[in-house]
Structures are given as C-alpha cells and as structure tokens.
Write a protein that holds these residues in place. Structure first.
Motif, PDB file in Angstrom:
ATOM      1  N   THR A 176       0.837  -1.195   0.000  1.00 46.37           N
ATOM      2  CA  THR A 176       0.000   0.000   0.000  1.00 46.37           C
ATOM      3  C   THR A 176       0.870   1.241   0.000  1.00 46.37           C
ATOM      4  OG1 THR A 176      -1.720  -1.164   1.228  1.00 46.37           O
ATOM      5  CG2 THR A 176      -1.829   1.235   1.200  1.00 46.37           C
ATOM      6  N   GLN A 177       0.627   2.113  -0.954  1.00 44.73           N
ATOM      7  CA  GLN A 177       1.248   3.430  -0.978  1.00 44.73           C
ATOM      8  C   GLN A 177       0.104   4.426  -0.811  1.00 44.73           C
ATOM      9  OE1 GLN A 177       3.850   2.080  -4.679  1.00 44.73           O
ATOM     10  NE2 GLN A 177       4.500   4.107  -3.981  1.00 44.73           N
ATOM     11  N   PRO A 178      -0.026   5.018   0.357  1.00 44.58           N
ATOM     12  CA  PRO A 178      -1.231   5.793   0.654  1.00 44.58           C
ATOM     13  C   PRO A 178      -1.357   7.102  -0.116  1.00 44.58           C
ATOM     14  CG  PRO A 178       0.342   5.930   2.448  1.00 44.58           C
ATOM     15  CD  PRO A 178       0.885   4.923   1.488  1.00 44.58           C
ATOM     16  N   GLU A 179      -0.237   7.617  -0.629  1.00 44.42           N
ATOM     17  CA  GLU A 179      -0.290   8.910  -1.324  1.00 44.42           C
ATOM     18  C   GLU A 179      -0.192   8.698  -2.830  1.00 44.42           C
ATOM     19  OE1 GLU A 179       2.572  10.548   2.235  1.00 44.42           O
ATOM     20  OE2 GLU A 179       3.112   9.121   0.665  1.00 44.42           O
ATOM     21  N   LYS A 180      -1.228   9.155  -3.545  1.00 44.03           N
ATOM     22  CA  LYS A 180      -1.151   9.109  -5.010  1.00 44.03           C
ATOM     23  C   LYS A 180      -0.235  10.200  -5.522  1.00 44.03           C
ATOM     24  CE  LYS A 180      -5.522   7.160  -6.637  1.00 44.03           C
ATOM     25  NZ  LYS A 180      -6.745   7.435  -7.423  1.00 44.03           N
ATOM     26  N   LEU A 181      -0.326  11.371  -4.876  1.00 44.95           N
ATOM     27  CA  LEU A 181       0.437  12.539  -5.305  1.00 44.95           C
ATOM     28  C   LEU A 181       1.165  13.121  -4.102  1.00 44.95           C
ATOM     29  CD1 LEU A 181      -2.414  14.311  -7.328  1.00 44.95           C
ATOM     30  CD2 LEU A 181      -0.526  12.991  -8.301  1.00 44.95           C
ATOM     31  N   LEU A 182       2.399  13.579  -4.350  1.00 48.83           N
ATOM     32  CA  LEU A 182       3.167  14.225  -3.290  1.00 48.83           C
ATOM     33  C   LEU A 182       3.930  15.380  -3.919  1.00 48.83           C
ATOM     34  CD1 LEU A 182       4.010  14.046  -0.303  1.00 48.83           C
ATOM     35  CD2 LEU A 182       5.896  12.578  -1.007  1.00 48.83           C
ATOM     36  N   SER A 183       3.757  16.555  -3.370  1.00 43.67           N
ATOM     37  CA  SER A 183       4.440  17.735  -3.889  1.00 43.67           C
ATOM     38  C   SER A 183       5.301  18.344  -2.806  1.00 43.67           C
ATOM     39  CB  SER A 183       3.422  18.788  -4.353  1.00 43.67           C
ATOM     40  OG  SER A 183       2.770  18.367  -5.521  1.00 43.67           O
ATOM     41  N   VAL A 184       6.531  18.668  -3.161  1.00 44.09           N
ATOM     42  CA  VAL A 184       7.439  19.352  -2.237  1.00 44.09           C
ATOM     43  C   VAL A 184       8.209  20.397  -3.036  1.00 44.09           C
ATOM     44  CG1 VAL A 184       7.672  17.311  -0.764  1.00 44.09           C
ATOM     45  CG2 VAL A 184       9.360  17.741  -2.571  1.00 44.09           C
ATOM     46  N   PHE A 185       8.856  21.294  -2.283  1.00 42.73           N
ATOM     47  CA  PHE A 185       9.730  22.258  -2.924  1.00 42.73           C
ATOM     48  C   PHE A 185      11.170  21.753  -2.896  1.00 42.73           C
ATOM     49  CE2 PHE A 185       7.047  25.690  -4.106  1.00 42.73           C
ATOM     50  CZ  PHE A 185       5.977  25.662  -3.215  1.00 42.73           C
ATOM     51  N   LYS A 186      11.919  22.208  -3.866  1.00 48.21           N
ATOM     52  CA  LYS A 186      13.338  21.856  -3.968  1.00 48.21           C
ATOM     53  C   LYS A 186      14.040  22.171  -2.647  1.00 48.21           C
ATOM     54  CE  LYS A 186      17.483  23.259  -6.503  1.00 48.21           C
ATOM     55  NZ  LYS A 186      18.004  24.169  -7.560  1.00 48.21           N
ATOM     56  N   GLY A 187      14.834  21.212  -2.188  1.00 43.45           N
ATOM     57  CA  GLY A 187      15.567  21.403  -0.947  1.00 43.45           C
ATOM     58  C   GLY A 187      14.837  20.908   0.293  1.00 43.45           C
ATOM     59  N   ALA A 188      13.558  20.625   0.155  1.00 44.94           N
ATOM     60  CA  ALA A 188      12.778  20.132   1.297  1.00 44.94           C
ATOM     61  C   ALA A 188      12.968  18.626   1.437  1.00 44.94           C
ATOM     62  CB  ALA A 188      11.302  20.450   1.101  1.00 44.94           C
ATOM     63  N   PRO A 189      12.774  18.108   2.654  1.00 44.32           N
ATOM     64  CA  PRO A 189      12.831  16.651   2.810  1.00 44.32           C
ATOM     65  C   PRO A 189      11.595  16.005   2.199  1.00 44.32           C
ATOM     66  CG  PRO A 189      12.177  17.683   4.854  1.00 44.32           C
ATOM     67  CD  PRO A 189      12.500  18.793   3.917  1.00 44.32           C
ATOM     68  N   VAL A 190      11.772  14.779   1.758  1.00 43.41           N
ATOM     69  CA  VAL A 190      10.646  14.058   1.177  1.00 43.41           C
ATOM     70  C   VAL A 190      10.609  12.638   1.713  1.00 43.41           C
ATOM     71  CG1 VAL A 190      11.964  13.325  -0.865  1.00 43.41           C
ATOM     72  CG2 VAL A 190       9.476  13.452  -0.994  1.00 43.41           C
ATOM     73  N   GLU A 191       9.391  12.162   1.959  1.00 40.74           N
ATOM     74  CA  GLU A 191       9.197  10.781   2.405  1.00 40.74           C
ATOM     75  C   GLU A 191       8.023  10.182   1.663  1.00 40.74           C
ATOM     76  OE1 GLU A 191       7.527   9.865   6.392  1.00 40.74           O
ATOM     77  OE2 GLU A 191       9.244   8.524   6.617  1.00 40.74           O
ATOM     78  N   LEU A 192       8.273   9.113   0.939  1.00 42.16           N
ATOM     79  CA  LEU A 192       7.214   8.394   0.246  1.00 42.16           C
ATOM     80  C   LEU A 192       6.908   7.137   1.054  1.00 42.16           C
ATOM     81  CD1 LEU A 192       9.124   9.825  -2.066  1.00 42.16           C
ATOM     82  CD2 LEU A 192       7.568   8.621  -3.593  1.00 42.16           C
ATOM     83  N   LYS A 193       5.656   7.008   1.424  1.00 40.86           N
ATOM     84  CA  LYS A 193       5.278   5.933   2.337  1.00 40.86           C
ATOM     85  C   LYS A 193       4.937   4.630   1.606  1.00 40.86           C
ATOM     86  CE  LYS A 193       3.660   8.618   6.287  1.00 40.86           C
ATOM     87  NZ  LYS A 193       4.487   9.777   5.972  1.00 40.86           N
ATOM     88  N   CYS A 194       5.314   3.538   2.259  1.00 42.69           N
ATOM     89  CA  CYS A 194       5.010   2.210   1.739  1.00 42.69           C
ATOM     90  C   CYS A 194       4.765   1.286   2.917  1.00 42.69           C
ATOM     91  CB  CYS A 194       6.163   1.687   0.897  1.00 42.69           C
ATOM     92  SG  CYS A 194       5.978  -0.054   0.399  1.00 42.69           S
ATOM     93  N   ASN A 195       3.646   0.611   2.920  1.00 42.93           N
ATOM     94  CA  ASN A 195       3.349  -0.407   3.919  1.00 42.93           C
ATOM     95  C   ASN A 195       3.046  -1.720   3.207  1.00 42.93           C
ATOM     96  OD1 ASN A 195       2.344   2.307   5.374  1.00 42.93           O
ATOM     97  ND2 ASN A 195       3.053   0.815   6.862  1.00 42.93           N
ATOM     98  N   TYR A 196       3.396  -2.813   3.832  1.00 39.81           N
ATOM     99  CA  TYR A 196       3.199  -4.100   3.183  1.00 39.81           C
ATOM    100  C   TYR A 196       2.511  -5.073   4.143  1.00 39.81           C
ATOM    101  CZ  TYR A 196       7.174  -5.750   5.904  1.00 39.81           C
ATOM    102  OH  TYR A 196       8.013  -6.088   6.934  1.00 39.81           O
ATOM    103  N   SER A 197       1.951  -6.093   3.559  1.00 45.00           N
ATOM    104  CA  SER A 197       1.336  -7.170   4.318  1.00 45.00           C
ATOM    105  C   SER A 197       1.817  -8.472   3.703  1.00 45.00           C
ATOM    106  CB  SER A 197      -0.191  -7.067   4.220  1.00 45.00           C
ATOM    107  OG  SER A 197      -0.808  -8.224   4.731  1.00 45.00           O
ATOM    108  N   TYR A 198       2.533  -9.267   4.528  1.00 46.03           N
ATOM    109  CA  TYR A 198       3.099 -10.513   4.013  1.00 46.03           C
ATOM    110  C   TYR A 198       3.487 -11.385   5.183  1.00 46.03           C
ATOM    111  CZ  TYR A 198       6.170 -13.647   1.335  1.00 46.03           C
ATOM    112  OH  TYR A 198       6.758 -14.736   0.746  1.00 46.03           O
ATOM    113  N   SER A 199       3.135 -12.643   5.144  1.00 46.09           N
ATOM    114  CA  SER A 199       3.377 -13.536   6.275  1.00 46.09           C
ATOM    115  C   SER A 199       4.798 -14.097   6.290  1.00 46.09           C
ATOM    116  CB  SER A 199       2.381 -14.699   6.241  1.00 46.09           C
ATOM    117  OG  SER A 199       2.480 -15.375   5.004  1.00 46.09           O
ATOM    118  N   GLY A 200       5.495 -14.014   5.163  1.00 45.33           N
ATOM    119  CA  GLY A 200       6.844 -14.568   5.085  1.00 45.33           C
ATOM    120  C   GLY A 200       7.893 -13.517   5.375  1.00 45.33           C
ATOM    121  N   SER A 201       9.126 -13.812   5.001  1.00 42.11           N
ATOM    122  CA  SER A 201      10.223 -12.873   5.188  1.00 42.11           C
ATOM    123  C   SER A 201      10.276 -11.956   3.971  1.00 42.11           C
ATOM    124  CB  SER A 201      11.539 -13.644   5.324  1.00 42.11           C
ATOM    125  OG  SER A 201      12.592 -12.755   5.583  1.00 42.11           O
ATOM    126  N   PRO A 202      10.023 -10.671   4.152  1.00 40.34           N
ATOM    127  CA  PRO A 202       9.855  -9.805   2.976  1.00 40.34           C
ATOM    128  C   PRO A 202      11.173  -9.358   2.357  1.00 40.34           C
ATOM    129  CG  PRO A 202       9.629  -8.519   4.974  1.00 40.34           C
ATOM    130  CD  PRO A 202       9.854  -9.930   5.417  1.00 40.34           C
TER     131      PRO A 202
END
Lengths: 114, 109
Positions: free
Chosen positions: B5-31
C-alpha cells in the motif's frame, strides 16, 4: 546493458479482435513477466514465465494468455479484446535469482481497445 | 495474501525540502522490498532494494518489520527527482513482485 524490447509502442484495436503483444529480451534471462499499469492501481501481474514453455498465472490472468516458445520471447495474447483491457502493458525480465538481478522493463505498449 | 500500500497518489514538495514516500506491506513470510522509479518518458527501473542497505541518488529506505513499512526518504529533494515511484514486494523465488499503487512525486523549483 539489458534490453527488453516491446514490439509496439502504441496499438489501437477493436473490441473482439485477437491481439498479440510481443516482448524480446537479449540477456538470456530465465524469468519474464507481463504487467499492466493503470493509474491508481499500480502494476498488476498478468502472467509470468520462469522457463521456456512454462507459465504461471499472475493476479489478473482473466482474458489473457501467454506463449513462451523461445527463451528470449514472451508473448501476451488477448483472445478477444475488450474495452476494459485498454491499458499500458509492461514486459519485464530477470535472472532466475532476482536478488542479484532486478526486473528489467520494456518501454511499454499502450493499447487502446475501441 | 501479500499486499503493498502506498497511501499517497500525489506528493508535492519544494526543492531542498525533505521528502518521504510511504510504503506499507502485508506478508506472512520474510519480505524482500524494492523501490522502482519511472521518470518522464523513461522505462521503469530499480531505484533501491532493502537488502543492499544502499543510498541511491540520495534516497534511502529502511525496512521496519514491526510497522511493516519501507518508506523512501531523501533529506533534500531535487527537481530531477520528480517521477512516479513504486514500492514492490518479492514473494516467490521466481522473482514475482507485487507492486503498490504508485506515488507521483513533484518537486517544485
């Protein structure tokens, strides 16, 4: 450098037509994949193949079939195209152990079914 | 079943700003997790994989098994980082990847 080539960049087909999408890789990769890419849905796996003449269904195989007669070529077949199959189709390949080999993608084929 | 799951379809930042793109997963094994990137008019390509613990183009991603997350981070975004980013989870030895929905990152000047 690995090259994955998809034969067509754009295709327009009519509903009910049989459609062939071709993919060729030049690095002797064992694994080959067909994904479709749709906005908001990401990439979804249609079929993959881990060897010549071997194939496995992915997450959305309905309405599709595949053929792998030679190691370098993996074909996606839409038996009877429908409008909901309008999409970007991406082919990819990798070595058998993907830890050491990432997926290498083609440029994609944008298919429109009217 | 595995899911990314990537909860954000769109992400806007300005040059020089920090950025974080989120990712969550669901899996019973070793990912095994990956980030792929698609720049405008280019093919989709690997950015980084968690097993390598590397920094590519200033991006890093840490696997957090407790939170089942693999967020992509960069301390100072650049305009050339503008692209579509996909998080992916490997679930079989044949290299099958399950992808998230993707996040379009736009870095404004």
């Amino acid at each position: 450098d690995v090259k994955v080539t998809q034969s067509s960049r754009y295709l327009v087909k009519r509903t009910g037509e049989k459609v062939f999408l071709e993919c060729v890789q030049d690095m002797d990769h064992e694994n080959m994949f067909w994904y479709r890419q749709d906005p908001g849905l990401g990439l979804r796996l249609i079929y993959f193949s881990y060897d010549v003449k071997m194939k496995e269904k992915g997450d959305i195989p309905e309405g599709y079939s595949v053929s792998r007669e030679k190691k370098e070529r993996f074909s996606l077949i839409l038996e009877s195209a429908s409008t909901n199959q309008t999409s970007m189709y991406l082919c990819a390949s990798s070595l058998r152990d993907p830890f050491n080999s990432p997926l290498h993608f083609g440029n994609g084929t944008r298919l429109t079914v009217t | 079943a595995q899911r990314v799951t990537q909860p954000e379809k769109l992400l806007s930042v300005f040059k020089g700003a920090p950025v974080e793109l989120k990712c969550n997963y669901s899996y019973s094994g070793s990912p095994e997790l990956f980030w792929y990137v698609q720049y405008s008019r280019q093919r989709l390509q690997l950015l980084l994989r968690h097993i390598s613990r590397e920094s590519i183009k200033g991006f890093t991603a840490d696997l957090n098994k407790g939170e089942t997350s693999f967020h992509l981070k960069k301390p100072f975004a650049q305009e050339e980082d503008s692209a579509m980013y996909y998080c992916a989870l490997k679930t079989t030895s044949y290299g099958k990847l399950t992808f998230g929905q993707g996040t379009i990152l736009t870095v404004h000047p």
